[in-house]
Design an enzyme around this catalytic site. Structure first.
Site, PDB file in Angstrom:
ATOM      1  N   GLY A  46      -2.386  -6.427   1.273  1.00 33.59           N
ATOM      2  CA  GLY A  46      -2.159  -7.664   1.205  1.00 33.59           C
ATOM      3  C   GLY A  46      -1.302  -8.404   2.110  1.00 33.59           C
ATOM      4  CD  GLN A  51       3.492 -10.998   4.234  1.00 29.88           C
ATOM      5  OE1 GLN A  51       2.398 -10.846   3.324  1.00 29.88           O
ATOM      6  NE2 GLN A  51       4.037  -9.892   4.113  1.00 29.88           N
ATOM      7  CB  CYS A  91       6.886  -6.434   1.454  1.00 29.64           C
ATOM      8  SG  CYS A  91       6.562  -7.995   2.246  1.00 29.64           S
ATOM      9  CG  LEU A  92       2.046  -5.478   5.386  1.00 25.45           C
ATOM     10  CD1 LEU A  92       0.636  -6.245   5.939  1.00 25.45           C
ATOM     11  CD2 LEU A  92       2.188  -3.984   6.171  1.00 25.45           C
ATOM     12  CG  HIS A 133       4.062  -8.462  -3.273  1.00 27.84           C
ATOM     13  ND1 HIS A 133       4.971  -7.554  -3.025  1.00 27.84           N
ATOM     14  CD2 HIS A 133       3.840  -9.074  -1.814  1.00 27.84           C
ATOM     15  CE1 HIS A 133       5.404  -7.623  -1.983  1.00 27.84           C
ATOM     16  NE2 HIS A 133       4.625  -8.330  -1.034  1.00 27.84           N
ATOM     17  CD  GLU A 134       0.599 -10.357  -0.791  1.00 27.61           C
ATOM     18  OE1 GLU A 134       0.876 -10.909   0.334  1.00 27.61           O
ATOM     19  OE2 GLU A 134       0.530  -9.205  -0.584  1.00 27.61           O
ATOM     20  CG  HIS A 137       4.689 -12.954   0.576  1.00 30.81           C
ATOM     21  ND1 HIS A 137       5.848 -12.916   1.230  1.00 30.81           N
ATOM     22  CD2 HIS A 137       3.886 -11.731   0.467  1.00 30.81           C
ATOM     23  CE1 HIS A 137       6.031 -11.413   1.346  1.00 30.81           C
ATOM     24  NE2 HIS A 137       5.138 -10.859   0.947  1.00 30.81           N
TER      25      HIS A 137
HETATM   26 NI    NI Z   1       4.640  -8.892   0.960  1.00 32.22          NI
END
Ligand code: NI
Length: 168
Positions: A46, A51, A91-92, A133-134, A137
């Site tokens: 995701g 991000q 998370c990236l 989660h997204e 963000h």
């Molecule tokens: Ni994330």
């Protein structure tokens, strides 16, 4: 398509509130393409526009094992949620950190797809976790916000060291 740089926690840009997309135009289509490529390349399941430092309400997700089922959510909204479930999240923007987070188990969302068509979706399991989660963000929220201040601080220090080491 191009791979976009991913912001790393605790970058303050990750705290920005993303604004709704008013028109699905060519620029949004390019953004979606770049975000998908960036997510697959990472690799991740995701990615939110926040991000990649674009503060528009755009999310891409793919929780399929073969990484061939992209889901594009523009202006996603959580309509309903049920139950509670614990799952491990990463998370990236916070590489190499995984923590167990408690969230609603099932969600009903509405969003707009890449072609501009509104749709609704029921999700549970990994997909429900990932979507929540997204969406977080887009609201400037990170999964570490669900942890204790002590734990969050430890992760923050680890990340600052990681960023320092990368710069050397
Ligand atoms: Ni994330």
């Amino acid at each position: 398509m191009s791979i976009l740089p991913i912001l790393l926690y605790p970058d303050v840009q990750l705290r920005k509130l993303a604004t709704p997309v008013n028109e699905i135009d060519g620029r949004i289509d390019i953004l979606v393409g770049d975000m998908l490529q960036t997510m697959y390349e990472a690799p991740g399941i995701g990615l939110a526009a926040t991000q990649v430092n674009v503060h528009k309400r755009v999310v891409v997700v793919d929780v399929s094992e073969e990484c061939n089922t992209p889901l594009v959510l523009i202006n996603p909204e959580l309509v309903e949620h049920h139950g509670e479930a614990e799952a491990q999240e990463g998370c990236l923007s916070i590489p190499e950190i995984y923590e167990t987070i408690k969230r609603p188990a099932q969600v009903h969302i509405k969003a707009i797809d890449r072609e501009g068509n509104p749709f609704e979706l029921d999700a549970d399991g990994l997909l429900a976790t990932c979507i929540q989660h997204e969406i977080d963000h887009l609201d400037g929220k990170l999964f570490v916000d669900y942890l204790s201040a002590l734990k969050r601080n430890r992760i923050r220090k680890k990340m600052l060291k990681l960023i320092r080491d990368q710069d050397d």
